[in-house]
Write an enzyme that holds these catalytic residues in place. Sequence first.
Site, PDB file in Angstrom:
ATOM      1  N   LYS A 188      28.146 -38.791  70.505  1.00 33.22           N
ATOM      2  CA  LYS A 188      28.454 -37.565  71.250  1.00 33.22           C
ATOM      3  C   LYS A 188      29.739 -37.776  72.012  1.00 33.22           C
ATOM      4  O   LYS A 188      30.050 -38.896  72.409  1.00 33.22           O
ATOM      5  CB  LYS A 188      27.331 -37.267  72.247  1.00 33.22           C
ATOM      6  CG  LYS A 188      27.304 -35.840  72.704  1.00 33.22           C
ATOM      7  CD  LYS A 188      26.637 -34.972  71.672  1.00 33.22           C
ATOM      8  CE  LYS A 188      26.435 -33.555  72.107  1.00 33.22           C
ATOM      9  NZ  LYS A 188      25.405 -32.923  71.288  1.00 33.22           N
TER      10      LYS A 188
HETATM   11  N1  GLU Z   1      26.180 -30.293  68.859  1.00 33.04           N
HETATM   12  C1  GLU Z   1      25.108 -30.054  67.931  1.00 33.04           C
HETATM   13  C2  GLU Z   1      23.862 -30.817  68.348  1.00 33.04           C
HETATM   14  O1  GLU Z   1      23.697 -31.170  69.486  1.00 33.04           O
HETATM   15  C3  GLU Z   1      25.533 -30.288  66.503  1.00 33.04           C
HETATM   16  C4  GLU Z   1      25.954 -31.676  66.181  1.00 33.04           C
HETATM   17  C5  GLU Z   1      26.518 -31.818  64.771  1.00 33.04           C
HETATM   18  O2  GLU Z   1      26.500 -30.868  64.033  1.00 33.04           O
HETATM   19  O3  GLU Z   1      26.974 -32.915  64.486  1.00 33.04           O
HETATM   20  O4  GLU Z   1      22.977 -31.016  67.565  1.00 33.04           O
END
Ligand code: GLU
Length: 423
Positions: free
Chosen positions: A113
């Site tokens: 993240k």
């Molecule tokens: N930000 C989204 C999540 O928390 C998508 C992450 C992604 O598609 O890699 O799942």
Amino acid sequence: MSANAEIQKVAENPFDSMMSRFDIAAKILNLDAGLYNVLKSPAKQVIVSLPVTMDDGRIEVFEGFRVVHNINLGPAKGGIRYSMDVHLDEVKALAAWMTWKCAVSNIPFGGGKGGIKCDPRSMSAGEVERLTRAYTRAMIDVFGPEKDIPAPDMGTGPREMAWLMDQYSKLVGYSSPAVVTGKPLVMGGSKGRVEATGRGVMVATRSAMLKMGLNPFKSTCAVQGFGNVGSISAKLIEQQGLKILAISDVTGGYYNPNGINVDEAIAYSKANKGQLDGFPGAEKITNEQLLELDVDVLVPAAMEDQITKHNAARIKAKLIVEGANGPVSASADDILHEKGIMVVPDILANAGGVTVSYFEWVQNRLGYFWTEERVNRRADRNMKESFEQVYQASLQHNCSMRIAAYVVAIDKVAQVTLLRGGI
Ligand code: GLU
């Protein structure tokens, strides 16, 4: 004090929230102490300073983060968040959640993240672009289609992913669409990606209602948050026959006992700078009141720590489906469980987004694109199967769906860690 500030006041550390669930699941699994330490520790934590020339000529320095939690199941995967609330502990928790989310969803990715502490709403498009490019340059050794694949999260969308893809491609010297997902369709995005998280929330809601014997045509729902996830969840849940009694965004809650017309609300918000302020045909309530409404289904799709020990006892919904990451803090878990409320946890309920991100990455690497029908069919099937797997684990271990999801995920990552060895 606004309802949001009120909620912020009681916010808990998201990494602690993650770890307290992890601990319970680790006990159920009888996880070896050494493996426990491996799985809880983020593999990589990067903090960068990003100097950006603002439109008025001033130079501002922003703080950027990327945490890779675990890469045993595959390259790290996870979004990038632009918000003033971003801090390392939050990014660490969100990265770990991505590891568990991908594992629960049978996606061959690890978890990561990123985030930048900034207020994108107060910045011009040019400023956000320069910031996104500076971040990509700073993360050039971190990102990569086989290493760490970012995506949108709070405060970012296809526009930022396009800049990231372009900057990365310029630096490596060739076009590299698979380095990032959630791109605009015309430049290698996947059909269905924009709706994917909300669609998954709807499928998870239906799966849970089926287990609980709730008839969608006789059920009501409240959705907190009206961004990409909240608005699309509300629209698709409404299409399933449920009456949406309330919705909300940063401007507050909007309640109509006869049901809100979600399409009208989406059109209103679009025409009103993305805000529901002044939405007609609904009574104004606070975000806190929305959470405590007498509805069958509650979808918190805004942000972390919305349901805590301070308001959990007042929740009346029978089913909570977590559209956001971490909207129920660990301190509320037992209270909700004892009240008999089923909570479909974030790492399962909102995995539709990363599932279609995985499909986007696959399509980019194949250079062959799927129809929306194929994307949706495969994503729906994946969500139903993941739901069933977690549901069965909750019966087997006599625990909540949340702990069951952690058990399934941790067990999988632990097995692969042992099989890979080399520790
Ligand atoms: N930000 C989204 C999540 O928390 C998508 C992450 C992604 O598609 O890699 O799942």
